[in-house]
Design an enzyme around this catalytic site. Sequence first.
Site, PDB file in Angstrom:
ATOM      1  N   TYR A  57       0.839  -1.204   0.000  1.00  0.00           N
ATOM      2  CA  TYR A  57       0.000   0.000   0.000  1.00  0.00           C
ATOM      3  C   TYR A  57       0.876   1.258   0.000  1.00  0.00           C
ATOM      4  O   TYR A  57       0.677   2.186   0.804  1.00  0.00           O
ATOM      5  CB  TYR A  57      -0.940   0.032   1.207  1.00  0.00           C
ATOM      6  N   HIS A  63      -0.362 -11.847   1.157  1.00  0.00           N
ATOM      7  CA  HIS A  63      -1.060 -11.019   0.164  1.00  0.00           C
ATOM      8  C   HIS A  63      -1.060 -11.793  -1.150  1.00  0.00           C
ATOM      9  O   HIS A  63      -0.059 -11.822  -1.867  1.00  0.00           O
ATOM     10  CB  HIS A  63      -0.279  -9.706  -0.003  1.00  0.00           C
TER      11      HIS A  63
HETATM   12  N1  NAP Z   1      -5.498  -7.871   0.798  1.00  0.00           N
HETATM   13  C1  NAP Z   1      -5.998  -7.435  -0.300  1.00  0.00           C
HETATM   14  O1  NAP Z   1      -5.756  -8.028  -1.349  1.00  0.00           O
HETATM   15  C2  NAP Z   1      -6.872  -6.244  -0.239  1.00  0.00           C
HETATM   16  C3  NAP Z   1      -7.434  -5.777  -1.383  1.00  0.00           C
HETATM   17  C4  NAP Z   1      -8.228  -4.703  -1.272  1.00  0.00           C
HETATM   18  C5  NAP Z   1      -8.424  -4.144  -0.039  1.00  0.00           C
HETATM   19  N2  NAP Z   1      -7.852  -4.611   1.088  1.00  0.00           N
HETATM   20  C6  NAP Z   1      -8.072  -3.985   2.428  1.00  0.00           C
HETATM   21  O2  NAP Z   1      -9.432  -3.752   2.603  1.00  0.00           O
HETATM   22  C7  NAP Z   1      -9.657  -2.344   2.756  1.00  0.00           C
HETATM   23  C8  NAP Z   1     -10.962  -1.978   2.131  1.00  0.00           C
HETATM   24  O3  NAP Z   1     -10.971  -2.274   0.747  1.00  0.00           O
HETATM   25  P1  NAP Z   1     -11.191  -1.152  -0.313  1.00  0.00           P
HETATM   26  O4  NAP Z   1     -10.599   0.141   0.190  1.00  0.00           O
HETATM   27  O5  NAP Z   1     -10.766  -1.677  -1.627  1.00  0.00           O
HETATM   28  O6  NAP Z   1     -12.770  -1.077  -0.415  1.00  0.00           O
HETATM   29  P2  NAP Z   1     -14.020  -0.588   0.461  1.00  0.00           P
HETATM   30  O7  NAP Z   1     -13.708  -0.432   1.884  1.00  0.00           O
HETATM   31  O8  NAP Z   1     -15.128  -1.489   0.052  1.00  0.00           O
HETATM   32  O9  NAP Z   1     -14.339   0.825  -0.212  1.00  0.00           O
HETATM   33  C9  NAP Z   1     -13.527   1.946  -0.056  1.00  0.00           C
HETATM   34  C10 NAP Z   1     -14.072   3.031  -0.954  1.00  0.00           C
HETATM   35  O10 NAP Z   1     -15.406   3.325  -0.549  1.00  0.00           O
HETATM   36  C11 NAP Z   1     -15.537   4.705  -0.296  1.00  0.00           C
HETATM   37  N3  NAP Z   1     -16.375   4.867   0.911  1.00  0.00           N
HETATM   38  C12 NAP Z   1     -16.085   4.488   2.174  1.00  0.00           C
HETATM   39  N4  NAP Z   1     -17.106   4.796   3.008  1.00  0.00           N
HETATM   40  C13 NAP Z   1     -18.056   5.403   2.238  1.00  0.00           C
HETATM   41  C14 NAP Z   1     -19.335   5.960   2.507  1.00  0.00           C
HETATM   42  N5  NAP Z   1     -19.845   5.985   3.751  1.00  0.00           N
HETATM   43  N6  NAP Z   1     -20.038   6.484   1.474  1.00  0.00           N
HETATM   44  C15 NAP Z   1     -19.540   6.477   0.216  1.00  0.00           C
HETATM   45  N7  NAP Z   1     -18.329   5.965  -0.116  1.00  0.00           N
HETATM   46  C16 NAP Z   1     -17.592   5.423   0.901  1.00  0.00           C
HETATM   47  C17 NAP Z   1     -14.140   5.233  -0.055  1.00  0.00           C
HETATM   48  O11 NAP Z   1     -14.045   6.560  -0.512  1.00  0.00           O
HETATM   49  P3  NAP Z   1     -13.782   7.785   0.529  1.00  0.00           P
HETATM   50  O12 NAP Z   1     -12.320   7.732   0.846  1.00  0.00           O
HETATM   51  O13 NAP Z   1     -14.190   8.975  -0.253  1.00  0.00           O
HETATM   52  O14 NAP Z   1     -14.647   7.538   1.725  1.00  0.00           O
HETATM   53  C18 NAP Z   1     -13.278   4.298  -0.869  1.00  0.00           C
HETATM   54  O15 NAP Z   1     -13.085   4.809  -2.176  1.00  0.00           O
HETATM   55  C19 NAP Z   1      -8.432  -1.694   2.104  1.00  0.00           C
HETATM   56  O16 NAP Z   1      -8.221  -0.364   2.534  1.00  0.00           O
HETATM   57  C20 NAP Z   1      -7.366  -2.640   2.544  1.00  0.00           C
HETATM   58  O17 NAP Z   1      -7.003  -2.371   3.885  1.00  0.00           O
HETATM   59  C21 NAP Z   1      -7.098  -5.663   1.000  1.00  0.00           C
END
Ligand code: NAP
Length: 263
Positions: free
Chosen positions: A67, A131
Amino acid sequence: MSSFHQRPLGQSGLTLSAIGWGTVKLGRNQGVKYPSRFELPSDADAARLLDTAHECGINLLDTAPAYGISEERLGKLLGSSAHDWVISSKTGEEYIDGVSHFDFSAEHTRRSVERSLKRLNRDWLDIVLVHSDGNDVDVIENTGAFETLAKLKQEGYIRAFGMSTKTVAGGILAARESDCVMVTYNPGHTEEQPVIDECLRLNKGVLLKKALASGHLNSDDADPVQTSLDFAYAHKGVTSAIIGTINPQHLRDNIAKAKRSLA
Ligand SMILES: NC(=O)c1ccc[n+]([C@@H]2O[C@H](COP(=O)([O-])OP(=O)(O)OC[C@H]3O[C@@H](n4cnc5c(N)ncnc54)[C@H](OP(=O)(O)O)[C@@H]3O)[C@@H](O)[C@H]2O)c1
């Protein structure tokens, strides 16, 4: 600090808030698939986000070497309070000059955990996830990553380990061979539910990634965040949904809505 639902991560002895803060957007804005471009938050904004998360009862931070500068920034921002949080990091993926490389060897796994400890200013890491590059089963069976993490756990450098998987077969194998699994699960992506079922059966921890579909929310739904969180917590196997946001209002909304789902 207000109270928020805390749950055991399987049999690991760790207790996690039902929402964790995902920190991709703290460290990387290239090669990501969010709906719109964004600037990394300033240190002051990031510190405010951490304060808000802490005040709302979130104790879990999810980061990874892949990240961007997320681990380094968290280490600096947390300073001496680093041990007040449950921190989950990863190993296996490196993101350098805009390109991902994978290394699941025993040597890299150990070096990666040692580097995370330094960057995060911690004596131990609570959770380390492999990962995945998509070849989950091969990575678990043939690379030495799981064996090395098990050794690091015995040596006291990590409390729990598991894998962020991409396949059902890999998720189920990870549930059997480790403490926890991180899976994608949201109303538009239910394929990995059998992994959560297996974790529930075995009493292993489940962390959700992309619970809000990485922000690609259903625009026909009047409240897609509430719908997604209701959906996530309806499965009794889910320990914590790791949600990524750099918008403090979204962070507060997500916590309020999670409380409603869990009431
Ligand atoms: N291990 C892996 O392979 C992997 C892959 C992906 C993710 N992850 C982990 O999982 C976490 C979450 O995944 P992700 O960030 O891909 O997806 P997510 O949590 O499903 O979605 C994040 C997105 O949603 C938006 N968001 C959040 N709250 C919101 C709300 N109340 N209303 C509208 N939009 C909202 C955020 O924008 P804003 O910033 O504008 O709120 C951001 O763009 C990552 O940060 C990471 O730690 C791990």
